[in-house]
Write a protein that holds these residues in place. Structure first.
Motif, PDB file in Angstrom:
ATOM      1  N   TYR A  57       0.828  -1.211   0.000  1.00 23.44           N
ATOM      2  CA  TYR A  57       0.000   0.000   0.000  1.00 23.44           C
ATOM      3  C   TYR A  57       0.863   1.261   0.000  1.00 23.44           C
ATOM      4  CZ  TYR A  57      -3.800  -3.155   1.309  1.00 23.44           C
ATOM      5  OH  TYR A  57      -4.720  -4.174   1.327  1.00 23.44           O
ATOM      6  N   GLU A  58       0.282   2.334  -0.469  1.00 21.47           N
ATOM      7  CA  GLU A  58       0.956   3.631  -0.413  1.00 21.47           C
ATOM      8  C   GLU A  58       0.499   4.338   0.859  1.00 21.47           C
ATOM      9  OE1 GLU A  58       0.229   5.771  -4.003  1.00 21.47           O
ATOM     10  OE2 GLU A  58       1.497   4.460  -5.212  1.00 21.47           O
ATOM     11  N   ILE A  59       1.338   4.280   1.852  1.00 18.75           N
ATOM     12  CA  ILE A  59       1.016   4.842   3.157  1.00 18.75           C
ATOM     13  C   ILE A  59       1.401   6.324   3.189  1.00 18.75           C
ATOM     14  CG2 ILE A  59       1.426   4.662   5.638  1.00 18.75           C
ATOM     15  CD1 ILE A  59       2.311   1.762   5.104  1.00 18.75           C
ATOM     16  N   LYS A  60       0.560   7.115   3.775  1.00 23.41           N
ATOM     17  CA  LYS A  60       0.868   8.536   3.931  1.00 23.41           C
ATOM     18  C   LYS A  60       1.281   8.830   5.369  1.00 23.41           C
ATOM     19  CE  LYS A  60      -2.008  10.571   0.284  1.00 23.41           C
ATOM     20  NZ  LYS A  60      -3.093  11.553  -0.020  1.00 23.41           N
ATOM     21  N   GLN A  62      -3.175  15.546   7.103  1.00 23.53           N
ATOM     22  CA  GLN A  62      -3.606  16.848   7.610  1.00 23.53           C
ATOM     23  C   GLN A  62      -3.569  17.918   6.528  1.00 23.53           C
ATOM     24  OE1 GLN A  62      -0.714  17.079  10.754  1.00 23.53           O
ATOM     25  NE2 GLN A  62      -2.135  16.293  12.306  1.00 23.53           N
ATOM     26  N   ALA A  63      -2.549  17.845   5.668  1.00 22.02           N
ATOM     27  CA  ALA A  63      -2.396  18.850   4.615  1.00 22.02           C
ATOM     28  C   ALA A  63      -3.151  18.475   3.337  1.00 22.02           C
ATOM     29  CB  ALA A  63      -0.907  19.039   4.290  1.00 22.02           C
ATOM     30  N   ARG A  64      -3.717  17.295   3.312  1.00 24.67           N
ATOM     31  CA  ARG A  64      -4.454  16.800   2.147  1.00 24.67           C
ATOM     32  C   ARG A  64      -3.595  16.811   0.882  1.00 24.67           C
ATOM     33  NH1 ARG A  64      -9.900  19.653   1.188  1.00 24.67           N
ATOM     34  NH2 ARG A  64      -8.712  21.556   1.638  1.00 24.67           N
ATOM     35  N   VAL A  65      -2.367  16.315   1.025  1.00 22.87           N
ATOM     36  CA  VAL A  65      -1.486  16.242  -0.137  1.00 22.87           C
ATOM     37  C   VAL A  65      -2.025  15.187  -1.102  1.00 22.87           C
ATOM     38  CG1 VAL A  65       0.492  16.920   1.272  1.00 22.87           C
ATOM     39  CG2 VAL A  65       0.073  14.498   0.829  1.00 22.87           C
ATOM     40  N   PRO A  66      -1.777  15.351  -2.399  1.00 27.45           N
ATOM     41  CA  PRO A  66      -2.340  14.417  -3.383  1.00 27.45           C
ATOM     42  C   PRO A  66      -1.781  12.999  -3.320  1.00 27.45           C
ATOM     43  CG  PRO A  66      -1.743  16.514  -4.411  1.00 27.45           C
ATOM     44  CD  PRO A  66      -1.142  16.514  -3.035  1.00 27.45           C
ATOM     45  N   PHE A  67      -0.480  12.861  -3.004  1.00 21.90           N
ATOM     46  CA  PHE A  67       0.162  11.544  -3.112  1.00 21.90           C
ATOM     47  C   PHE A  67       1.029  11.220  -1.903  1.00 21.90           C
ATOM     48  CE2 PHE A  67       0.082  13.526  -7.411  1.00 21.90           C
ATOM     49  CZ  PHE A  67      -0.923  12.753  -7.965  1.00 21.90           C
ATOM     50  N   LEU A 110       8.968  14.995  14.591  1.00 20.00           N
ATOM     51  CA  LEU A 110      10.428  14.911  14.611  1.00 20.00           C
ATOM     52  C   LEU A 110      10.949  13.800  13.714  1.00 20.00           C
ATOM     53  CD1 LEU A 110      11.025  15.421  18.448  1.00 20.00           C
ATOM     54  CD2 LEU A 110      11.319  17.106  16.608  1.00 20.00           C
ATOM     55  N   VAL A 111      10.064  12.914  13.302  1.00 17.54           N
ATOM     56  CA  VAL A 111      10.450  11.796  12.429  1.00 17.54           C
ATOM     57  C   VAL A 111       9.903  11.992  11.015  1.00 17.54           C
ATOM     58  CG1 VAL A 111      10.302   9.300  12.064  1.00 17.54           C
ATOM     59  CG2 VAL A 111      10.503  10.226  14.382  1.00 17.54           C
ATOM     60  N   GLU A 112       8.631  12.312  10.920  1.00 20.89           N
ATOM     61  CA  GLU A 112       7.976  12.420   9.610  1.00 20.89           C
ATOM     62  C   GLU A 112       8.041  13.812   9.012  1.00 20.89           C
ATOM     63  OE1 GLU A 112       4.593   8.895  10.029  1.00 20.89           O
ATOM     64  OE2 GLU A 112       3.968  11.004  10.022  1.00 20.89           O
ATOM     65  N   GLY A 113       8.388  14.824   9.828  1.00 15.55           N
ATOM     66  CA  GLY A 113       8.401  16.178   9.330  1.00 15.55           C
ATOM     67  C   GLY A 113       6.997  16.774   9.312  1.00 15.55           C
ATOM     68  N   ARG A 114       6.862  17.900   8.661  1.00 20.71           N
ATOM     69  CA  ARG A 114       5.572  18.590   8.598  1.00 20.71           C
ATOM     70  C   ARG A 114       5.417  19.307   7.266  1.00 20.71           C
ATOM     71  NH1 ARG A 114       3.368  23.196  12.896  1.00 20.71           N
ATOM     72  NH2 ARG A 114       1.450  23.736  11.756  1.00 20.71           N
ATOM     73  N   VAL A 115       4.244  19.195   6.682  1.00 17.31           N
ATOM     74  CA  VAL A 115       3.935  19.922   5.448  1.00 17.31           C
ATOM     75  C   VAL A 115       3.277  21.238   5.846  1.00 17.31           C
ATOM     76  CG1 VAL A 115       2.619  19.936   3.294  1.00 17.31           C
ATOM     77  CG2 VAL A 115       3.582  17.790   4.164  1.00 17.31           C
ATOM     78  N   TYR A 116       3.880  22.338   5.410  1.00 22.30           N
ATOM     79  CA  TYR A 116       3.332  23.665   5.710  1.00 22.30           C
ATOM     80  C   TYR A 116       2.490  24.152   4.535  1.00 22.30           C
ATOM     81  CZ  TYR A 116       6.564  23.824   9.662  1.00 22.30           C
ATOM     82  OH  TYR A 116       7.227  23.541  10.833  1.00 22.30           O
TER      83      TYR A 116
END
Length: 270
Positions: free
Chosen positions: A117-120, A126-131, A263-269
């Protein structure tokens, strides 16, 4: 005004001709909104070229020199925590080239460890990124971004990546941005990439709306035409990325990790 008033928006690409497709928008943030000062492909930087290796090297050198600036780049800085075996994010970055010798190996390995699977990441949802970071349409961008941009910058201690690292005004600050998420937040998410008058008008509509909402000031005619005429939408995406970067410096608290997962996955702003 914060310690950071200059922002960079970088639309990234892992294509073979990345020098043509990576665009950089430079802007100043003030009380009147974002003021775009320049917008250009990486190949126009000093020493720039169209091929990927040259373009990424020049991009790294450029970023390392941007002290006092906050740069937003639109590729995933990390993977879902369950796919990271290292003790922390810095170790993940420092071992990335050895663990993943090619983009194809990277995608296959991540897909296998994700159970097919493609895990997000949490932040992706939270940011509703496409992929996801290793989606078929994004994995090359993720791979080259981490291997040839973050890896040299982090191993040379040239930048600070938020919210994972503590920001420092003496060094460039780097944030992960998603233009699509910014457009969704503004209610402006639509098709705008491609040739033809209809898609050019879509790019114009987005720009006019951002100006009307005072998110940004109207850029000069040459910059505006450059953004509208760039059929791939890379120029527009770089401009949109400056919005995400500006929002970070207007909310300094966002530079801090919200939880251990940040701290592991980062954050999309966005």
């Amino acid at each position: 005004m914060t310690a950071w008033s200059r922002v960079l928006g970088i639309d990234f690409s892992g294509a073979k001709d990345a020098g043509n497709k990576i665009w950089i928008a430079e802007a100043i943030v003030n009380a009147n909104g974002i003021e775009i000062e320049s917008c250009m492909p990486v190949r126009k930087l000093p020493g720039g070229a169209s091929d990927r290796d040259s373009a990424l090297q020049v991009l790294v050198e450029y970023l390392a020199e941007q002290s006092g600036s906050l740069a937003g780049l639109d590729f995933p800085f990390s993977l879902p925590a369950r796919l990271i075996r290292e003790r922390n994010w810095k170790d993940f970055i420092s071992t990335f080239p050895q663990c993943y010798p090619s983009p194809e190996f990277f995608r296959i390995n991540c897909t296998a460890r994700g159970g097919g699977y493609e895990i997000k990441r949490k932040t992706d949802l939270q940011a509703r990124v496409p992929f996801s970071a290793y989606n078929l349409r994004l994995y090359r961008q993720t791979y080259w971004g981490i291997r040839d941009v973050l890896y040299p910058l982090i191993t040379n201690d040239a930048v600070r990546v938020i919210p994972i690292q503590t920001p420092c005004v003496r060094k460039p600050v780097i944030a992960e941005i998603c233009p699509a998420s910014i457009l969704k937040r503004e209610g402006l998410y639509c098709s705008y990439k491609g040739r033809g008058q209809e898609l050019r008008e879509a790019r114009q509509y987005i720009m006019e709306q951002l100006i009307k909402r005072r998110v940004m000031r109207r850029p000069g005619r040459s910059i505006l035409n450059q953004v509208l005429d760039n059929a791939g939408g890379d120029a527009l995406d770089s401009v949109i990325a400056t919005i995400g970067a500006a929002r970070v410096i207007m909310d300094l608290e966002s530079m801090r990790a919200r939880d251990v997962l940040d701290l592991v996955e980062g954050r999309v702003y966005f």
